[in-house]
Design a protein around this motif. Structure first.
Motif, PDB file in Angstrom:
ATOM      1  N   ALA A 122     -24.292 -32.287   9.560  1.00  0.00           N
ATOM      2  CA  ALA A 122     -23.193 -33.157   9.981  1.00  0.00           C
ATOM      3  C   ALA A 122     -22.064 -32.336  10.594  1.00  0.00           C
ATOM      4  CB  ALA A 122     -22.682 -33.954   8.778  1.00  0.00           C
ATOM      5  N   VAL A 158     -24.325 -37.217  10.652  1.00  0.00           N
ATOM      6  CA  VAL A 158     -23.638 -36.650  11.816  1.00  0.00           C
ATOM      7  C   VAL A 158     -22.642 -37.654  12.398  1.00  0.00           C
ATOM      8  CG1 VAL A 158     -23.933 -35.786  14.181  1.00  0.00           C
ATOM      9  CG2 VAL A 158     -25.533 -35.097  12.375  1.00  0.00           C
ATOM     10  N   PHE A 159     -23.114 -38.913  12.564  1.00  0.00           N
ATOM     11  CA  PHE A 159     -22.240 -39.930  13.153  1.00  0.00           C
ATOM     12  C   PHE A 159     -21.067 -40.268  12.214  1.00  0.00           C
ATOM     13  CE2 PHE A 159     -26.220 -41.441  15.550  1.00  0.00           C
ATOM     14  CZ  PHE A 159     -25.943 -40.578  16.602  1.00  0.00           C
ATOM     15  N   ARG A 160     -21.366 -40.315  10.924  1.00  0.00           N
ATOM     16  CA  ARG A 160     -20.294 -40.607   9.963  1.00  0.00           C
ATOM     17  C   ARG A 160     -19.220 -39.526  10.016  1.00  0.00           C
ATOM     18  NH1 ARG A 160     -22.276 -40.913   4.015  1.00  0.00           N
ATOM     19  NH2 ARG A 160     -23.540 -42.605   4.910  1.00  0.00           N
ATOM     20  N   GLY A 215     -23.296 -31.043  13.994  1.00  0.00           N
ATOM     21  CA  GLY A 215     -23.674 -32.073  14.979  1.00  0.00           C
ATOM     22  C   GLY A 215     -25.146 -32.031  15.325  1.00  0.00           C
ATOM     23  N   ALA A 267     -18.599 -37.551  12.563  1.00  0.00           N
ATOM     24  CA  ALA A 267     -17.929 -37.626  13.869  1.00  0.00           C
ATOM     25  C   ALA A 267     -16.875 -38.726  13.871  1.00  0.00           C
ATOM     26  CB  ALA A 267     -18.962 -37.876  14.968  1.00  0.00           C
ATOM     27  N   ILE A 268     -17.214 -39.880  13.276  1.00  0.00           N
ATOM     28  CA  ILE A 268     -16.268 -41.002  13.213  1.00  0.00           C
ATOM     29  C   ILE A 268     -15.040 -40.611  12.386  1.00  0.00           C
ATOM     30  CG2 ILE A 268     -15.926 -43.327  12.280  1.00  0.00           C
ATOM     31  CD1 ILE A 268     -18.880 -43.864  13.003  1.00  0.00           C
ATOM     32  N   VAL A 283     -28.524 -33.559  15.334  1.00  0.00           N
ATOM     33  CA  VAL A 283     -29.006 -34.927  15.149  1.00  0.00           C
ATOM     34  C   VAL A 283     -30.527 -34.966  15.064  1.00  0.00           C
ATOM     35  CG1 VAL A 283     -29.015 -37.275  16.083  1.00  0.00           C
ATOM     36  CG2 VAL A 283     -27.015 -35.811  16.415  1.00  0.00           C
ATOM     37  N   ALA A 297     -28.978 -38.187  11.377  1.00  0.00           N
ATOM     38  CA  ALA A 297     -28.136 -38.944  12.309  1.00  0.00           C
ATOM     39  C   ALA A 297     -27.009 -39.675  11.593  1.00  0.00           C
ATOM     40  CB  ALA A 297     -29.003 -39.937  13.097  1.00  0.00           C
ATOM     41  N   GLU A 298     -27.329 -40.348  10.506  1.00  0.00           N
ATOM     42  CA  GLU A 298     -26.311 -41.111   9.773  1.00  0.00           C
ATOM     43  C   GLU A 298     -25.160 -40.212   9.360  1.00  0.00           C
ATOM     44  OE1 GLU A 298     -25.837 -43.593   5.572  1.00  0.00           O
ATOM     45  OE2 GLU A 298     -27.844 -43.023   6.308  1.00  0.00           O
TER      46      GLU A 298
END
Length: 338
Positions: A256, A269-271, A259, A273-274, A261, A266-267
Motif C-alpha cells: 500500500a 493500495v487504493f485505501r 503503490g 491513496a484515498i 497493485v 489493490a484494496e
C-alpha cells in the motif's frame, strides 16, 4: 591401691526406642518439616492431628533425640541443628514441601487471650445482650469502661466498645470477661521453621506461595515467549501461523505504501491513496479555501461527550486482538511449550 572406674551412663530404653522410631520415619519419608510449638495450645494440636490424619505424621520429641535420629538415618544435620531449639514437632509427609506449607497455613484457630499477652488486633465488645446475670461481673464492665444496663435478668452492653488496641497488654479482667462472653479472638497457627524436601532445605516463610501471582507471571512469560517466537518465526507450526499472518499484514502495508497493485493488494493500495489524498486536500484547504476542497472532505460525526475516548479504547483493544487473539495465544503456547 584401688582405682575407681566411672560407671558407663546407661541410656534409658525409651530414648533408644524413640530414636529408632524417628530414624525409621526419616528414612521412610523424603519430606519433613520442623515446626515450633511455642505457644501453640495442646487442644489445637490434637485437632490438627485429626485434620491431617493420613496426610501427615506428627511427632513431638526431644531435640537431642531428633538430632540423633537424623544422623542415624544418614541425614546431614550441619544446617539443621540450629533449628532444633525450643519445643519442636517433626512433621513427616509424602506431600511436597510447598503442599505441606500451604496446607498448614490454611489451618488457623481462634483461642482466648491470656492475661499478660499482647494483642495483635483491636478487641471490641459488641453491643447487645451478654446473657450474663447482674452481679460482681458489673464491676469488671465498669473497670473496662464498657457502658451497660440491666434488662430483665441480664446485662446488656449499650454500644460497641473498643477495650484494647493492637499492641496492648491483656489484663486479667479483660481476659476473664472475654472468656465469660465466649469471645476467642487470638488467632493461632503452626509455625514452620524449615521444610526438608529430598535434601533441599526451604525456610518456612517461603513455603506459602501466592498462586494467583505465579499464574499471572507464568501467563505473562508464555505471552512474551509467544511474541518472541512469532517475531523470529520459531519453526513450530502454530507459531509459524502467527508469524505468517503478521508477515502478510506487513506485506500488505508495504504494498500500500509503495503503490504496488495486484488483485490481492489493490484494496489496500487504493485505501492508502484515498487517505493520503484526503489528508492533502485538508491541508491545502487551509491555505486556499477558494478551491472548495473542504466541501469534498468527509464531515466528522458529532460524538457524545466521553464517547470519543471509549471509541479510541475500543480501537486499541481491536488492534491488540488483531495482533494475537487469545485462542491463537493458547494454541501457540501449547505448541511452543509442548
Amino acid at each position: 591401691m584401688s582405682i575407681s572406674v566411672p560407671r558407663a551412663k546407661r541410656i534409658p530404653r525409651w530414648k533408644m526406642e524413640e530414636v529408632e522410631y524417628l530414624a525409621k520415619l526419616f528414612k521412610q519419608y523424603s519430606v519433613f518439616a520442623i515446626a515450633d510449638l511455642t505457644g501453640f495450645p495442646t487442644s489445637q494440636l490434637q485437632r490438627l492431628r485429626k485434620k491431617l490424619y493420613k496426610k501427615v505424621v506428627m511427632r513431638v520429641s526431644k531435640n537431642k533425640l531428633i538430632l540423633r535420629a537424623m544422623r542415624n538415618a544418614g541425614i546431614d544435620t550441619s544446617k539443621l541443628e540450629k533449628y532444633l531449639t525450643g519445643q519442636n514437632m517433626i512433621m513427616f509427609t509424602d506431600l511436597n514441601a510447598f503442599e505441606l506449607g500451604m496446607l498448614l497455613d490454611k489451618y488457623r484457630a481462634n483461642v482466648y487471650y491470656k492475661p499478660g499477652e499482647v494483642t495483635d488486633k483491636e478487641i471490641v465488645i459488641p453491643a447487645g445482650n451478654t446473657g450474663l446475670s447482674p452481679g460482681p461481673i458489673l464491676s469488671t464492665f465498669s473497670k473496662l469502661k464498657i457502658p451497660t444496663r440491666v434488662q430483665g435478668n441480664a446485662i446488656v452492653v449499650a454500644k460497641d466498645t473498643v477495650v484494647a488496641k493492637p499492641g496492648d497488654i491483656v489484663s486479667e479482667e479483660l481476659a476473664s470477661l472475654l472468656q465469660r462472653l465466649g469471645i476467642a479472638l487470638k488467632e493461632v497457627k503452626i509455625k514452620v521453621k524449615i521444610a526438608y524436601d529430598n535434601g533441599v532445605i526451604i525456610p518456612g516463610d517461603q513455603l506459602v506461595l501466592d498462586l494467583e501471582e505465579y499464574e499471572r507471571d507464568l501467563m505473562n512469560a508464555h505471552l512474551d515467549a509467544l511474541k518472541l517466537g512469532s517475531e523470529i518465526a520459531w519453526p513450530v507450526p502454530k507459531v509459524l501461523e502467527l508469524s505468517l499472518t503478521k508477515a502478510i499484514r506487513q506485506a500488505y502495508m508495504l504494498a500500500a505504501e509503495a503503490g504496488y497493485v495486484t488483485p490481492d493488494t489493490a484494496e489496500y493500495v487504493f485505501r492508502q491513496a484515498i487517505m493520503k489524498a484526503l489528508a492533502l486536500a485538508a491541508e491545502v484547504s487551509k491555505y486556499a479555501p477558494e478551491l472548495g476542497l473542504e466541501e469534498a472532505l468527509p464531515k466528522p460525526e458529532k460524538r457524545e461527550e466521553g464517547k470519543e475516548e471509549e471509541e479510541e479504547e475500543a480501537v486499541e483493544e481491536e488492534e491488540e486482538k488483531e495482533e494475537v487473539s487469545e485462542e491463537e495465544l493458547a494454541e501457540g503456547l501449547g505448541a511452543l511449550f509442548g
